[in-house]
Write a protein that holds these residues in place. Sequence first.
Motif, PDB file in Angstrom:
ATOM      1  N   ASN A 161      12.005 -18.349  -5.497  1.00 20.06           N
ATOM      2  CA  ASN A 161      11.220 -19.580  -5.555  1.00 20.06           C
ATOM      3  C   ASN A 161      11.085 -20.244  -4.190  1.00 20.06           C
ATOM      4  O   ASN A 161      10.755 -21.425  -4.089  1.00 20.06           O
ATOM      5  CB  ASN A 161      11.854 -20.562  -6.551  1.00 20.06           C
ATOM      6  N   GLY A 162      11.355 -19.468  -3.152  1.00 20.49           N
ATOM      7  CA  GLY A 162      11.214 -19.989  -1.800  1.00 20.49           C
ATOM      8  C   GLY A 162      12.449 -20.739  -1.345  1.00 20.49           C
ATOM      9  O   GLY A 162      13.140 -21.382  -2.139  1.00 20.49           O
ATOM     10  N   ASN A 163      12.725 -20.648  -0.059  1.00 19.86           N
ATOM     11  CA  ASN A 163      13.846 -21.386   0.512  1.00 19.86           C
ATOM     12  C   ASN A 163      13.409 -22.803   0.858  1.00 19.86           C
ATOM     13  O   ASN A 163      13.908 -23.778   0.315  1.00 19.86           O
ATOM     14  CB  ASN A 163      14.356 -20.650   1.753  1.00 19.86           C
ATOM     15  N   TYR A 190       6.211 -19.790  -2.575  1.00 17.28           N
ATOM     16  CA  TYR A 190       6.376 -18.540  -1.846  1.00 17.28           C
ATOM     17  C   TYR A 190       7.687 -17.859  -2.246  1.00 17.28           C
ATOM     18  O   TYR A 190       8.607 -18.496  -2.774  1.00 17.28           O
ATOM     19  CB  TYR A 190       6.416 -18.779  -0.334  1.00 17.28           C
ATOM     20  N   ILE A 191       7.771 -16.567  -1.959  1.00 19.56           N
ATOM     21  CA  ILE A 191       9.035 -15.839  -1.977  1.00 19.56           C
ATOM     22  C   ILE A 191       9.546 -15.785  -0.540  1.00 19.56           C
ATOM     23  O   ILE A 191       8.780 -15.520   0.387  1.00 19.56           O
ATOM     24  CB  ILE A 191       8.844 -14.420  -2.537  1.00 19.56           C
ATOM     25  N   SER A 192      10.841 -16.069  -0.358  1.00 20.17           N
ATOM     26  CA  SER A 192      11.441 -16.051   0.976  1.00 20.17           C
ATOM     27  C   SER A 192      12.436 -14.901   1.077  1.00 20.17           C
ATOM     28  O   SER A 192      13.163 -14.611   0.124  1.00 20.17           O
ATOM     29  CB  SER A 192      12.170 -17.373   1.264  1.00 20.17           C
ATOM     30  N   GLY A 224      10.241 -17.541   5.475  1.00 18.47           N
ATOM     31  CA  GLY A 224      10.229 -18.462   4.347  1.00 18.47           C
ATOM     32  C   GLY A 224       8.964 -18.322   3.526  1.00 18.47           C
ATOM     33  O   GLY A 224       8.910 -18.727   2.366  1.00 18.47           O
ATOM     34  N   ASP A 225       7.926 -17.731   4.136  1.00 14.06           N
ATOM     35  CA  ASP A 225       6.633 -17.581   3.459  1.00 14.06           C
ATOM     36  C   ASP A 225       6.250 -16.107   3.378  1.00 14.06           C
ATOM     37  O   ASP A 225       5.139 -15.723   3.738  1.00 14.06           O
ATOM     38  CB  ASP A 225       5.555 -18.364   4.202  1.00 14.06           C
ATOM     39  N   PHE A 226       7.164 -15.272   2.903  1.00 12.65           N
ATOM     40  CA  PHE A 226       6.923 -13.828   2.888  1.00 12.65           C
ATOM     41  C   PHE A 226       5.677 -13.471   2.079  1.00 12.65           C
ATOM     42  O   PHE A 226       4.807 -12.738   2.529  1.00 12.65           O
ATOM     43  CB  PHE A 226       8.143 -13.104   2.324  1.00 12.65           C
ATOM     44  N   ILE A 227       5.565 -13.994   0.862  1.00 15.28           N
ATOM     45  CA  ILE A 227       4.377 -13.734   0.043  1.00 15.28           C
ATOM     46  C   ILE A 227       4.223 -14.851  -0.981  1.00 15.28           C
ATOM     47  O   ILE A 227       5.214 -15.377  -1.500  1.00 15.28           O
ATOM     48  CB  ILE A 227       4.467 -12.363  -0.671  1.00 15.28           C
ATOM     49  N   LYS A 228       2.987 -15.241  -1.237  1.00 11.50           N
ATOM     50  CA  LYS A 228       2.726 -16.261  -2.247  1.00 11.50           C
ATOM     51  C   LYS A 228       2.969 -15.710  -3.645  1.00 11.50           C
ATOM     52  O   LYS A 228       2.700 -14.538  -3.917  1.00 11.50           O
ATOM     53  CB  LYS A 228       1.270 -16.742  -2.154  1.00 11.50           C
ATOM     54  N   HIS A 229       3.455 -16.571  -4.523  1.00 17.01           N
ATOM     55  CA  HIS A 229       3.652 -16.152  -5.916  1.00 17.01           C
ATOM     56  C   HIS A 229       2.353 -15.631  -6.520  1.00 17.01           C
ATOM     57  O   HIS A 229       2.330 -14.586  -7.181  1.00 17.01           O
ATOM     58  CB  HIS A 229       4.164 -17.335  -6.752  1.00 17.01           C
ATOM     59  N   GLU A 230       1.260 -16.344  -6.294  1.00 16.85           N
ATOM     60  CA  GLU A 230      -0.009 -15.969  -6.924  1.00 16.85           C
ATOM     61  C   GLU A 230      -0.523 -14.635  -6.389  1.00 16.85           C
ATOM     62  O   GLU A 230      -1.128 -13.850  -7.132  1.00 16.85           O
ATOM     63  CB  GLU A 230      -1.051 -17.060  -6.715  1.00 16.85           C
TER      64      GLU A 230
END
Length: 322
Positions: free
Chosen positions: A14-16, A21-23, A74-80
């Motif tokens: 759920n992002g750092n 985003y996935i972190s 921290g912004d490796f890939i968006k969830h969507e």
Amino acid sequence: MVGDHNWVVKYYPNGNDKPGYISVYLVLDSSGDEGVKAKVTFSILDKGGEPVPSYIKVAPEHVFPFSGSDWGFGDFIKHEDLEGSVHLGGDSFRIKCDVAVKKIRSEETHANQFVVVPPSNLHRQLGDLLKSKDGADVAFRVGGKIFSAHRSVLAARSPVFKAELFGAMREKSGDPIEIDDIEADVFKSLLHFIYTDSLPETTHEGTDEGATQEDIATAGHLLVAADRYDIARLKLICEEILCNHIDSSMVATSLVLAEQHNYHGLKEACFEFLASPSNLEAMIASDGYQHLKTSCPSLLRELIARLLPVELTAAKDIIRDI
């Protein structure tokens, strides 16, 4: 263990510090270690276990000052983006982490603080060379337009261009080389990639954001051009764009393209999309369906066989033999 050091990967679904985003981060996990220089690359793998070009992120070289220090995205890939990707299967996906390590002495750490090495700008310099036409020694006429280029650059990037420009197939005259089966805008994008290893900014490389139907159609034409000139990375990038933008209006056209040029990944992505009854019905009602029926009837039989339940194995064999 890499470079005599232990490492772990921190994963934040759920992002750092980046909601939506996935972190992912690489962490030095060797007690007592300090001043370890490393370069890390994170990539999402496709179903065949290969890195997806549009989902590769390379972090700048970093000095890990002590055990427990981390470095990553921290912004490796968006969830969507991930949820809409064909590389998400059964609510799971695979990430590869490549680490290159160089241990440095403490005095080197101090000295390097005063030296900043900029990233390579070779792609920009070659792009400027293409635009300026300085030293150009070959010209192409495509769709009534003239494109100037450099034989050595083209030959270094494409074995087909190498054969055409330096081999037995080379043009003898100094007149522009005629290319009749590629659109001018597509050839311009092809040259841009050859010189810069990237798509023009108007083409949304591997993303789901802002891509228009024209962008997607261009990716299809560029895929065929990349196949013709055997530019492997460009083929994968274009195929990935098409895989990420399959819809009912274009899936029939994409299937024909995949079948005629043997693009296995695109074909599988289309089949996966058509596993949904609503998507299949919409495809049958689309303009491209008739072209699919007439140009690739065996592909339709394969699709029907794939959609049948597993227990109807005999029926699948009969359909494939029709």
